[in-house]
Design a protein around this motif. Sequence first.
Motif, PDB file in Angstrom:
ATOM      1  N   PHE A  71       0.841  -1.200   0.000  1.00 12.01           N
ATOM      2  CA  PHE A  71       0.000   0.000   0.000  1.00 12.01           C
ATOM      3  C   PHE A  71       0.880   1.256   0.000  1.00 12.01           C
ATOM      4  CE2 PHE A  71      -3.734  -2.510   1.490  1.00 12.01           C
ATOM      5  CZ  PHE A  71      -4.687  -1.976   0.631  1.00 12.01           C
ATOM      6  N   ALA A  72       1.946   1.231   0.812  1.00  4.82           N
ATOM      7  CA  ALA A  72       2.848   2.384   0.906  1.00  4.82           C
ATOM      8  C   ALA A  72       3.563   2.631  -0.416  1.00  4.82           C
ATOM      9  CB  ALA A  72       3.868   2.167   2.020  1.00  4.82           C
ATOM     10  N   GLU A  73       4.027   1.560  -1.055  1.00  8.65           N
ATOM     11  CA  GLU A  73       4.731   1.693  -2.337  1.00  8.65           C
ATOM     12  C   GLU A  73       3.809   2.272  -3.399  1.00  8.65           C
ATOM     13  OE1 GLU A  73       6.151  -2.225  -3.123  1.00  8.65           O
ATOM     14  OE2 GLU A  73       7.953  -2.000  -1.879  1.00  8.65           O
ATOM     15  N   LEU A  74       2.575   1.809  -3.421  1.00  9.67           N
ATOM     16  CA  LEU A  74       1.603   2.327  -4.388  1.00  9.67           C
ATOM     17  C   LEU A  74       1.327   3.807  -4.140  1.00  9.67           C
ATOM     18  CD1 LEU A  74      -0.951  -0.626  -4.567  1.00  9.67           C
ATOM     19  CD2 LEU A  74       0.652   0.090  -6.348  1.00  9.67           C
ATOM     20  N   GLU A  75       1.253   4.195  -2.862  1.00 11.10           N
ATOM     21  CA  GLU A  75       0.992   5.584  -2.526  1.00 11.10           C
ATOM     22  C   GLU A  75       2.162   6.478  -2.934  1.00 11.10           C
ATOM     23  OE1 GLU A  75      -1.001   8.965  -0.849  1.00 11.10           O
ATOM     24  OE2 GLU A  75      -1.553   7.059  -1.778  1.00 11.10           O
ATOM     25  N   ILE A  76       3.375   5.993  -2.716  1.00 12.47           N
ATOM     26  CA  ILE A  76       4.566   6.757  -3.107  1.00 12.47           C
ATOM     27  C   ILE A  76       4.596   6.949  -4.627  1.00 12.47           C
ATOM     28  CG2 ILE A  76       7.090   6.669  -3.258  1.00 12.47           C
ATOM     29  CD1 ILE A  76       7.048   5.281  -0.504  1.00 12.47           C
ATOM     30  N   LYS A  77       4.297   5.884  -5.349  1.00 12.88           N
ATOM     31  CA  LYS A  77       4.265   5.978  -6.807  1.00 12.88           C
ATOM     32  C   LYS A  77       3.176   6.940  -7.272  1.00 12.88           C
ATOM     33  CE  LYS A  77       6.150   1.385  -7.793  1.00 12.88           C
ATOM     34  NZ  LYS A  77       5.887   0.042  -8.383  1.00 12.88           N
TER      35      LYS A  77
END
Length: 244
Positions: A161-167
């Motif tokens: 979820f965090a990686e998707l948000e950063i992207k």
Amino acid sequence: MAAGGSGDEAFQTFYTEVKQIEKRDSVLTSKQQIERLLRPGSSYFNLNPFEVLQIDPEATDEELKKRFRQLSILVHPDKNQDDADRAQLAFEAVDKAYKMLLDPEHKKKALDVIHAGKEYVEHMMSQKKKQLKKDGKPIDVEEDDPEMFRQAVYKQTMKLFAELEIKRKERDAKEMHERKRQREEEIETQERAKREREWQKNFEETRDGRVDSWRSFQAKGKTKKEKKNRTFLKPPKVKMEQRE
């Protein structure tokens, strides 16, 4: 726990554990719920709408609606006037999660992330077991324990979820920069066109004056030339006779 068929059994065990935790947390006080929703790192923890609402991903729409109503009442600013500002933030987190899960597309994306997290953990377990078997060691791994498996899936899911948000943020920043660049180009084009129109307008307005000036200049030049070319008859010089 082996991968494959037994993986489904572990997943069911995982959700059973989650339900037990949800049942325990469902009796949290208003203050405790606000603290949970605003704890350090909440900007990433709260990316998972199921985590925010503490509800099973397989819950029905009716169960979702019921849970939202319960939780929203607990953290509503009107119920927490001694901490209204933080209660408002908690309420907004709950409301956002609820609306996300009401949207089929957003709900599917969230479920895909959860399933991806589970599949990743199962894959890593399988790889560990293969390596242990190759080394001639017992193929037991810590994720065989349901609680450890649950924690591993939870951590991996939060990471995804965090990686998707950063992207998403990077993509938004890039799009914003591009929109800004395009807007600056549009403004420059408009300013250039405005300057050209003003120049053209000024050119047209002063054209008659320039023509008159040129004609006046030509007329003056012609007059000077005529005066210069004008000749006058001069009497011949008289030579004085010399006496002998």
